[in-house]
Motif scaffolding. Structure first.
Motif, PDB file in Angstrom:
ATOM      1  N   GLU A  13       0.863  -1.167   0.000  1.00 56.24           N
ATOM      2  CA  GLU A  13       0.000   0.000   0.000  1.00 56.24           C
ATOM      3  C   GLU A  13       0.903   1.220   0.000  1.00 56.24           C
ATOM      4  N   VAL A  14       0.688   2.115  -0.944  1.00 52.92           N
ATOM      5  CA  VAL A  14       1.583   3.258  -1.124  1.00 52.92           C
ATOM      6  C   VAL A  14       0.836   4.542  -0.793  1.00 52.92           C
ATOM      7  N   SER A  18       1.751  10.635  -0.055  1.00 55.80           N
ATOM      8  CA  SER A  18       2.863  11.435   0.463  1.00 55.80           C
ATOM      9  C   SER A  18       4.212  10.781   0.179  1.00 55.80           C
ATOM     10  N   GLU A  19       4.244   9.454   0.190  1.00 50.94           N
ATOM     11  CA  GLU A  19       5.477   8.732  -0.128  1.00 50.94           C
ATOM     12  C   GLU A  19       5.747   8.779  -1.627  1.00 50.94           C
ATOM     13  N   ALA A  20       4.726   8.524  -2.429  1.00 43.44           N
ATOM     14  CA  ALA A  20       4.896   8.527  -3.880  1.00 43.44           C
ATOM     15  C   ALA A  20       5.285   9.895  -4.396  1.00 43.44           C
ATOM     16  N   ALA A  21       4.905  10.953  -3.691  1.00 37.24           N
ATOM     17  CA  ALA A  21       5.258  12.311  -4.115  1.00 37.24           C
ATOM     18  C   ALA A  21       6.763  12.526  -4.127  1.00 37.24           C
ATOM     19  N   GLU A  65      -8.424   7.673   0.315  1.00 37.00           N
ATOM     20  CA  GLU A  65      -8.003   8.334   1.554  1.00 37.00           C
ATOM     21  C   GLU A  65      -6.487   8.475   1.634  1.00 37.00           C
ATOM     22  N   GLY A  66      -5.891   8.901   0.529  1.00 39.22           N
ATOM     23  CA  GLY A  66      -4.464   9.174   0.508  1.00 39.22           C
ATOM     24  C   GLY A  66      -3.579   7.968   0.317  1.00 39.22           C
ATOM     25  N   ILE A  67      -4.188   6.790   0.080  1.00 41.72           N
ATOM     26  CA  ILE A  67      -3.428   5.543  -0.083  1.00 41.72           C
ATOM     27  C   ILE A  67      -3.793   4.912  -1.427  1.00 41.72           C
ATOM     28  N   PHE A  68      -2.768   4.443  -2.150  1.00 36.04           N
ATOM     29  CA  PHE A  68      -2.997   3.694  -3.390  1.00 36.04           C
ATOM     30  C   PHE A  68      -3.125   2.206  -3.080  1.00 36.04           C
TER      31      PHE A  68
END
Length: 219
Positions: free
Chosen positions: A51-52, A55-58, A212-215
């Motif tokens: 689960e990504v 904010s991390e993928a940015a 909700e902010g998660i892929f």
């Protein structure tokens, strides 16, 4: 009066970056295409069970993440690229069937920003967007804006040379020279998607969906 550039009379729309997303009429589905780094790495990570967080993928590519963040909260946001083009089209078809209504789709190529912050055309994102538009058309979702049709036909003409075209792109040369995003991906415990793999058409059937902010995988 509607803007002449909002493509609102078409079901499948195409533009570039956050400004392009804002220029288009609101869509039911937004597909973000940032082939070299953001899209391909998110697709591969989600396909492998991670689960990504956005904010991390940015940290892997700010442009793709910026388009995601700019999407209207009521839109369904998917991540697409060359690696999952047909799967994205299938997901959109399922969304339309579930809604039991004509579903509008904004395919947004993220592009790259230069040192001054100006959006730069990115050949890999043009090809990735074209692959998705063509896959939608193959499924009968073909009321396509001229902008999207040009991307699709460009992909159709060049699909036999994807690895060469993407490998020779400025973005690929930049990655080969070393970019901080590669280190940040590795620091997350993930393997960056290689440029040749990013050009592998329909290598995966996973479509990341933002919740909700998660892929997580679309299902």
């Amino acid at each position: 009066m509607p803007s002449p550039f909002d493509q609102s009379t078409y079901q499948v729309r195409f533009d570039w970056g956050t400004a392009g997303l804002a220029r288009l009429a609101p869509a039911d589905v937004v597909v973000v295409v940032d082939v070299l780094r953001f899209s391909s790495t998110v697709i591969d990570a989600v396909a492998s069970g991670h689960e990504v967080a956005l904010s991390e993928a940015a940290q892997w590519s700010s442009n793709g993440a910026a388009v995601v963040a700019a999407a209207a909260p009521e839109a369904t946001v998917l991540v697409g690229g060359i690696r999952n083009a047909s799967a994205v089209a299938s997901a959109v078809q399922k969304i339309q069937e579930r809604r039991q209504a004509r579903t509008s789709i904004a395919v947004i190529a993220a592009g790259e920003a230069d040192e001054a912050g100006t959006l730069r055309f990115a050949v890999e994102d043009q090809l990735g967007a074209g692959a998705i538009v063509l896959a939608l058309s193959d499924r009968g979702i073909d009321h396509t804006a001229p902008d999207a049709a040009v991307a699709a036909e460009g992909f159709r003409a060049l699909r036999g040379a994807l690895r060469h075209m993407i490998g020779a792109s400025g973005s690929a040369r930049e990655i080969a020279a070393g970019v901080a995003a590669t280190e940040r991906i590795e620091a997350s415990g993930l393997t960056p998607t290689s440029t040749p793999d990013a050009a592998a058409l329909d290598a995966l059937d996973t479509v990341p969906l933002l919740r909700e902010g998660i892929f997580t995988p679309f299902a």
